[in-house]
Design an enzyme around this catalytic site. Structure first.
Site, PDB file in Angstrom:
ATOM      1  NE  ARG A 240      -4.309  -1.181  -0.020  1.00 29.69           N
ATOM      2  CZ  ARG A 240      -4.476  -2.202  -0.870  1.00 29.69           C
ATOM      3  NH1 ARG A 240      -3.504  -2.535  -1.710  1.00 29.69           N
ATOM      4  NH2 ARG A 240      -5.621  -2.858  -0.900  1.00 29.69           N
ATOM      5  CD  GLU A 269      -2.852   3.346  -5.494  1.00 25.14           C
ATOM      6  OE1 GLU A 269      -3.894   2.833  -5.947  1.00 25.14           O
ATOM      7  OE2 GLU A 269      -1.959   2.688  -4.969  1.00 25.14           O
ATOM      8  CG  HIS A 287      -3.168  -0.596  -7.121  1.00 26.51           C
ATOM      9  ND1 HIS A 287      -3.636   0.044  -5.999  1.00 26.51           N
ATOM     10  CD2 HIS A 287      -3.153  -1.912  -6.801  1.00 26.51           C
ATOM     11  CE1 HIS A 287      -3.908  -0.852  -5.048  1.00 26.51           C
ATOM     12  NE2 HIS A 287      -3.619  -2.057  -5.528  1.00 26.51           N
TER      13      HIS A 287
HETATM   14  C1  DGY Z   1      -5.661  -5.971  -2.980  1.00 28.65           C
HETATM   15  O1  DGY Z   1      -6.162  -7.086  -3.152  1.00 28.65           O
HETATM   16  O2  DGY Z   1      -5.684  -5.381  -1.901  1.00 28.65           O
HETATM   17  C2  DGY Z   1      -5.036  -5.329  -4.177  1.00 28.65           C
HETATM   18  O3  DGY Z   1      -4.407  -4.145  -3.878  1.00 28.65           O
HETATM   19  C3  DGY Z   1      -6.084  -5.160  -5.264  1.00 28.65           C
HETATM   20  O4  DGY Z   1      -5.421  -4.999  -6.464  1.00 28.65           O
END
Ligand code: DGY
Length: 321
Positions: A240, A269, A287
């Site tokens: 993240r 984002e 992402h």
């Molecule tokens: C998640 O599964 O948390 C991913 O970031 C989605 O792409």
């Protein structure tokens, strides 16, 4: 035949996922795939038994407290749950499920792409070619870092971290990790445990982040953490964006203190820190960790499994709350 239960699907999902959802439920869809705001979610959830959401919608305490009692489960199409106020869900009696298994392989594969892209200067290579100014092969052109024999530090040796370790071992990298708890030897598979994050930083020629976003991990890669990495280390983030203090990372990439970065996730984002765009040594993706046909189908099926289970009076298959 009794009336079908109703689910609100907040974003457009793959056709096979939609087909299964429509087979079993009345589905309130988002035909043009816009991002719904709080009021629209509340309006569309008015008679829903379940919500299948994505990380693009924030389920704040306020929104959760205003959800009607008919909504029994919030199934997120993600492993990450930082867009959901889990305490509020607990208080409201709303079950929450996520999709951990489905995301593992594709996210690990994109982490390998970022490690390779950053180490081998893929951004600069692409630009050189696309600018039509490539002079041809040169002995000193775009020399990068070989992965073989280098130390890969993994923050968070969960499912994704372990899948990255396995792939990096095939590149002859030496694996080090830090997690809240040491794993059993059978799960470590030769990875060396560091009891502190600082200990891991000190040995990470490449540092790959696989920890969830929490108040404890927020901005854990800041100027002081970067100072503890070996000179010229590579930072990779598929977890993240808010694990990384962007201004500090950008300054370190500019000065050469960090050799390169491979990033797939960002604070704020899609409006990422402008400083990233000018960096030659940042290999950036939007992402895309789980963006494979396989992962997105499996994520959708796992989310529907969570909904099926709760609406049948059972625990979610992948319970979070
Ligand atoms: C998640 O599964 O948390 C991913 O970031 C989605 O792409």
């Amino acid at each position: 035949m009794p009336d079908k239960k109703r689910i609100l699907m907040t974003r457009r999902l793959p056709p096979d996922v939609l087909a299964r959802a429509e087979r079993d439920y009345e589905v309130v869809q988002n035909a043009d795939d816009h991002i719904m705001d709080r009021e629209e979610i509340l309006e569309k959830a008015a008679r829903a038994d379940a919500i299948l959401c994505c990380l693009s919608e924030k389920f704040s305490a306020d929104l959760i407290s205003r959800l009607p009692g008919c909504v029994k489960v919030l199934a997120t199409f993600s492993v990450g749950t930082d867009h959901i106020d889990l305490d509020a869900a607990r208080k409201h009696g709303l079950r929450v499920g996520n999709t951990p298994d489905a995301v593992t392989i594709s996210t690990a594969e994109i982490a390998m792409l970022l490690i390779l892209g950053a180490a081998r200067r893929a951004n600069e290579g692409q630009k050189l070619l696309h600018s039509r100014s490539w002079p041809g092969w040169e002995a000193m052109q775009l020399l990068g870092m070989r992965l073989s024999g280098k130390r890969l530090g993994i923050l968070g040796l969960g499912q994704i971290g372990r899948a990255v370790a396995k792939r990096a071992q095939a590149f002859d990298m030496e694996i080090h990790y830090h997690s809240r708890n040491r794993l059993a030897e059978a799960q470590e598979k030769g990875a060396r445990y560091h009891g502190t994050f600082d200990g891991l930083l000190g040995v990470s020629d490449v540092l790959s982040l696989h920890a969830p976003s929490t108040p404890q991990t927020k901005n854990c890669i800041d100027a002081s953490a970067i100072e503890k990495l070996p000179q010229g280390a590579i930072l990779v983030n598929t977890a993240r964006g808010d694990l990384v203090a962007d201004d500090d990372v950008i300054a370190a990439l500019k000065s050469g203190r960090l050799g390169a970065a491979g990033l797939d996730v960002y604070q704020g984002e899609p409006n990422i820190n402008e400083g990233y765009y000018a960096l030659e040594n940042a290999f950036l993706l939007p992402h895309m960790g789980t963006s494979t046909v396989e992962a997105r189908n499996e994520m959708g099926f796992a989310a529907l499994d969570n909904i099926d289970a709760v609406l049948a009076g059972r625990e979610p298959v992948y319970p979070v709350v």
